[in-house]
Design a protein around this motif. Structure first.
Motif, PDB file in Angstrom:
ATOM      1  N   PRO A 421       1.854 -17.913   3.751  1.00 30.70           N
ATOM      2  CA  PRO A 421       0.701 -17.504   3.091  1.00 30.70           C
ATOM      3  C   PRO A 421       0.693 -17.582   1.709  1.00 30.70           C
ATOM      4  CG  PRO A 421       1.613 -15.527   4.354  1.00 30.70           C
ATOM      5  CD  PRO A 421       2.878 -16.755   4.204  1.00 30.70           C
ATOM      6  N   SER A 422      -0.599 -17.896   1.156  1.00 30.12           N
ATOM      7  CA  SER A 422      -0.930 -18.102  -0.283  1.00 30.12           C
ATOM      8  C   SER A 422      -0.789 -16.672  -0.814  1.00 30.12           C
ATOM      9  CB  SER A 422      -2.277 -18.480  -0.328  1.00 30.12           C
ATOM     10  OG  SER A 422      -3.343 -17.745   0.075  1.00 30.12           O
ATOM     11  N   ASN A 423      -1.135 -16.756  -2.326  1.00 32.40           N
ATOM     12  CA  ASN A 423      -1.087 -15.481  -2.972  1.00 32.40           C
ATOM     13  C   ASN A 423      -2.131 -14.480  -2.177  1.00 32.40           C
ATOM     14  OD1 ASN A 423       0.614 -16.651  -4.902  1.00 32.40           O
ATOM     15  ND2 ASN A 423      -0.486 -15.779  -6.697  1.00 32.40           N
ATOM     16  N   ALA A 424      -3.382 -15.110  -2.011  1.00 31.49           N
ATOM     17  CA  ALA A 424      -4.367 -14.447  -1.368  1.00 31.49           C
ATOM     18  C   ALA A 424      -3.856 -13.866  -0.153  1.00 31.49           C
ATOM     19  CB  ALA A 424      -5.608 -15.056  -1.241  1.00 31.49           C
ATOM     20  N   GLY A 425      -3.073 -14.502   0.656  1.00 32.51           N
ATOM     21  CA  GLY A 425      -2.447 -14.003   1.884  1.00 32.51           C
ATOM     22  C   GLY A 425      -1.643 -13.036   1.881  1.00 32.51           C
ATOM     23  N   TYR A 426      -0.705 -13.053   0.768  1.00 31.19           N
ATOM     24  CA  TYR A 426       0.291 -12.188   0.558  1.00 31.19           C
ATOM     25  C   TYR A 426      -0.565 -10.823  -0.020  1.00 31.19           C
ATOM     26  CZ  TYR A 426       4.303 -15.403   1.135  1.00 31.19           C
ATOM     27  OH  TYR A 426       5.246 -16.248   1.590  1.00 31.19           O
ATOM     28  N   ARG A 427      -1.574 -10.847  -0.937  1.00 32.84           N
ATOM     29  CA  ARG A 427      -2.370  -9.735  -1.318  1.00 32.84           C
ATOM     30  C   ARG A 427      -2.825  -9.024  -0.144  1.00 32.84           C
ATOM     31  NH1 ARG A 427      -4.215 -12.266  -5.165  1.00 32.84           N
ATOM     32  NH2 ARG A 427      -6.150 -12.783  -4.189  1.00 32.84           N
ATOM     33  N   ALA A 428      -3.365  -9.622   0.903  1.00 32.78           N
ATOM     34  CA  ALA A 428      -4.054  -9.022   2.173  1.00 32.78           C
ATOM     35  C   ALA A 428      -2.795  -8.230   2.795  1.00 32.78           C
ATOM     36  CB  ALA A 428      -4.644 -10.052   2.997  1.00 32.78           C
ATOM     37  N   MET A 429      -1.501  -8.957   2.962  1.00 34.04           N
ATOM     38  CA  MET A 429      -0.424  -8.445   3.765  1.00 34.04           C
ATOM     39  C   MET A 429       0.032  -7.222   3.020  1.00 34.04           C
ATOM     40  SD  MET A 429       1.615 -11.630   4.642  1.00 34.04           S
ATOM     41  CE  MET A 429       3.000 -10.837   5.470  1.00 34.04           C
ATOM     42  N   GLY A 430       0.088  -6.915   1.762  1.00 28.34           N
ATOM     43  CA  GLY A 430       0.711  -6.168   0.941  1.00 28.34           C
ATOM     44  C   GLY A 430      -0.195  -4.683   0.798  1.00 28.34           C
ATOM     45  N   ARG A 431      -1.712  -5.109   1.269  1.00 32.07           N
ATOM     46  CA  ARG A 431      -2.481  -3.943   1.199  1.00 32.07           C
ATOM     47  C   ARG A 431      -2.719  -3.319   2.487  1.00 32.07           C
ATOM     48  NH1 ARG A 431      -7.626  -6.799  -2.461  1.00 32.07           N
ATOM     49  NH2 ARG A 431      -6.348  -6.574  -4.402  1.00 32.07           N
ATOM     50  N   ALA A 432      -2.120  -4.029   3.671  1.00 34.40           N
ATOM     51  CA  ALA A 432      -2.461  -3.407   4.902  1.00 34.40           C
ATOM     52  C   ALA A 432      -1.615  -2.455   5.250  1.00 34.40           C
ATOM     53  CB  ALA A 432      -1.996  -4.944   5.875  1.00 34.40           C
ATOM     54  N   LEU A 433      -0.412  -2.288   4.730  1.00 35.62           N
ATOM     55  CA  LEU A 433       0.455  -1.243   4.941  1.00 35.62           C
ATOM     56  C   LEU A 433       0.007   0.201   4.435  1.00 35.62           C
ATOM     57  CD1 LEU A 433       3.575  -2.973   4.126  1.00 35.62           C
ATOM     58  CD2 LEU A 433       3.665  -1.721   5.906  1.00 35.62           C
ATOM     59  N   SER A 434       0.008   1.187   5.338  1.00 35.53           N
ATOM     60  CA  SER A 434      -0.491   2.540   4.965  1.00 35.53           C
ATOM     61  C   SER A 434       0.686   3.116   4.373  1.00 35.53           C
ATOM     62  CB  SER A 434      -0.644   3.412   6.421  1.00 35.53           C
ATOM     63  OG  SER A 434      -0.744   4.544   6.132  1.00 35.53           O
ATOM     64  N   LEU A 435       0.090   3.731   2.939  1.00 28.66           N
ATOM     65  CA  LEU A 435       1.120   4.333   2.060  1.00 28.66           C
ATOM     66  C   LEU A 435       1.730   5.642   2.739  1.00 28.66           C
ATOM     67  CD1 LEU A 435      -0.366   3.863  -1.371  1.00 28.66           C
ATOM     68  CD2 LEU A 435       0.984   2.086  -0.098  1.00 28.66           C
ATOM     69  N   ASP A 436       0.602   6.532   3.421  1.00 27.01           N
ATOM     70  CA  ASP A 436       1.316   7.735   3.992  1.00 27.01           C
ATOM     71  C   ASP A 436       2.245   7.462   5.053  1.00 27.01           C
ATOM     72  OD1 ASP A 436      -0.614   9.319   2.512  1.00 27.01           O
ATOM     73  OD2 ASP A 436      -2.104   8.983   3.864  1.00 27.01           O
ATOM     74  N   LEU A 437       2.011   6.215   5.814  1.00 30.45           N
ATOM     75  CA  LEU A 437       3.100   6.020   6.711  1.00 30.45           C
ATOM     76  C   LEU A 437       4.569   5.643   6.169  1.00 30.45           C
ATOM     77  CD1 LEU A 437       3.214   5.445   9.978  1.00 30.45           C
ATOM     78  CD2 LEU A 437       2.675   2.867   9.315  1.00 30.45           C
TER      79      LEU A 437
END
Length: 446
Positions: A421-437
């Motif tokens: 992934p690019s920077n944008a791809g990594y940004r989308a991945m890092g935002r996909a994880l539920s913090l509560d989880l």
């Protein structure tokens, strides 16, 4: 001069010489270099005493740091040793190595872990220091601290061993840079290192561990040497998350010195929750195959204890591993890959850790793609989504894939090789994880 006075003078001179010699050799921890840590466990990269001193309640041996209570420390940064630096067979004698690393959680004191895991010879550290970074190799004024090991400035790390420094009082920032500098006065074995830092570190001639200006550090470097962890003390810490994976976790494809890997994005989101994030990705790493000679690390199953279970304050692990079993390991049986992933979960559960697993991201535009490799990926992903492997799932495949061509990465998210992934791809991945989880501490019963 009579005979008795002559013998007395001679005895005095011998005593002075002995004291001077002991001071010289003791300063570099060489008096017992051959026996310190012998019989160590090369599988987990620690000396026989785990590099942290003797049994609890006893004074640590010279040059060894005393053990700290595991629950009082949280990892703020880490990396996985992947192999040896091929063009430095004797290390960097007479030079200072300034590793630049980026923190996640802050604290009021720090300690570091140094590794000599893959060298057949002992490593002598003459001096070491830690400081808050001010950009490049420069330190913030007033933050440079000398590191010690069992109260001594110098230490010898045996072949296959590691050591943890004594704590130092230092206000470690959240989301900031630290400089960890090591002076290696003597030739040693090959350097244990992490080859894809995506962060610029530096080399200088001589002992420059106490230099805060950064001026002598004229040689940039894109690897991390010897340093494998930085821990902090933080009374409000809620533990750490380990990101365990391959080059996609390591951040390959993101821009150097931007801290844009998906674990970095996750760390930014967790800042208000006082949780550390540790990146234990290795480019080319697999679940099943050892590749230390290729500087791609031991298999995920082999290194999991050292790189996850032994890290400070870990509560949760996110696993994104398996693509290289298909692309590099030529594994065509998805059941072998998923069995390996279940083994990682089993190891985590023995230590009470919660496991979040990722689906394997698409590689349809990569040279390793063909109908067979795609079929293996899809079957692994189907089993991951069905449950029974991890406690929870983050679907990185769906996050980054092109909705019009699901076997490929979305063009905006593609770094250009069809795999990373690019920077944008990594940004989308890092935002996909539920913090509560991530904060749910109870592992599921699979």
């Amino acid at each position: 001069m009579n005979r008795h006075r002559g013998f007395a003078l001679l005895g005095g001179l011998v005593g002075v010489v002995a004291l001077v010699c002991a001071a010289i050799f003791g300063a570099y921890g060489l008096l017992d270099a051959g026996s310190a840590g012998t019989g160590g466990d090369s599988a987990n990269g620690t000396a026989a005493t785990s590099g942290t001193g003797g049994p609890r309640g006893q004074n640590p041996p010279p040059g060894r740091a005393a053990p700290a209570s595991a629950d009082s420390w949280t990892g703020t940064w880490a990396t996985a040793p992947a192999g040896v630096e091929t063009d430095a067979p004797n290390g960097h004698p007479g030079r200072s190595i300034r590793n630049v690393v980026h923190t996640s959680i802050g604290g009021n004191s720090a300690r570091v872990t140094l590794s000599n895991l893959y060298s057949p010879g002992a490593l002598v550290i003459g001096h070491a220091s830690v400081a808050v970074g001010a950009g490049g190799p420069r330190a913030v004024d007033g933050t440079l601290r000398q590191l010690t090991f069992g109260g001594r400035a110098a230490v010898t790390i045996p072949a296959g061993g590691q050591i943890i420094s004594d704590p130092v009082a230092l206000r470690v920032p959240y989301d900031g840079d630290l400089l960890v500098t090591l002076y290696t006065p003597l030739p040693g074995g090959p350097v244990t290192y992490h080859p894809s830092a995506l962060q610029t570190s530096y080399l200088a001639d001589g002992d420059r561990t106490q230099d805060s200006s950064g001026t002598p550090y004229t040689e940039p470097s894109r690897v991390w040497r010897y340093l494998t962890a930085v821990d902090v003390q933080n009374r409000e810490s809620r533990g750490a998350v380990v990101a365990f994976g391959d080059s996609i976790t390591d951040g390959v494809g993101s821009r150097t010195d931007t801290n844009s890997r998906w674990p970095d994005v996750l760390a930014d989101r967790l800042r208000g929750r006082n949780m550390g994030v540790l990146n234990e990705g290795i480019g080319g790493n697999t679940v099943l195959l050892d590749s230390v000679r290729d500087r791609k690390g031991e298999s995920g199953i082999s290194r999991f204890r050292r790189d996850v279970l032994d890290r400070a304050g870990v509560r949760t692990v996110v696993i994104d591993l398996g693509i290289n079993d298909i692309l590099r390991g030529q594994e065509r049986d998805p059941a072998r890959i998923t069995a390996g992933l279940r083994e990682l979960t089993r190891q985590a559960h023995t230590h009470g850790l919660r496991v979040i697993g990722s689906t394997l991201t698409p590689f349809g535009a990569h040279r390793g793609y063909n109908p067979v490799t795609e079929s293996v990926r899809e079957r692994v992903n189907a089993e991951i989504r069905a449950g029974g492997i991890f406690d929870a799932v983050v679907d990185f495949d769906r996050v980054v894939r092109d909705p019009y061509a699901p076997h490929r990465i979305r063009p905006l998210y593609d770094a250009g090789d069809g795999l990373h992934p690019s920077n944008a791809g990594y940004r989308a991945m890092g935002r996909a994880l539920s913090l509560d989880l991530l904060e749910n501490k109870a592992p599921a019963k699979l």
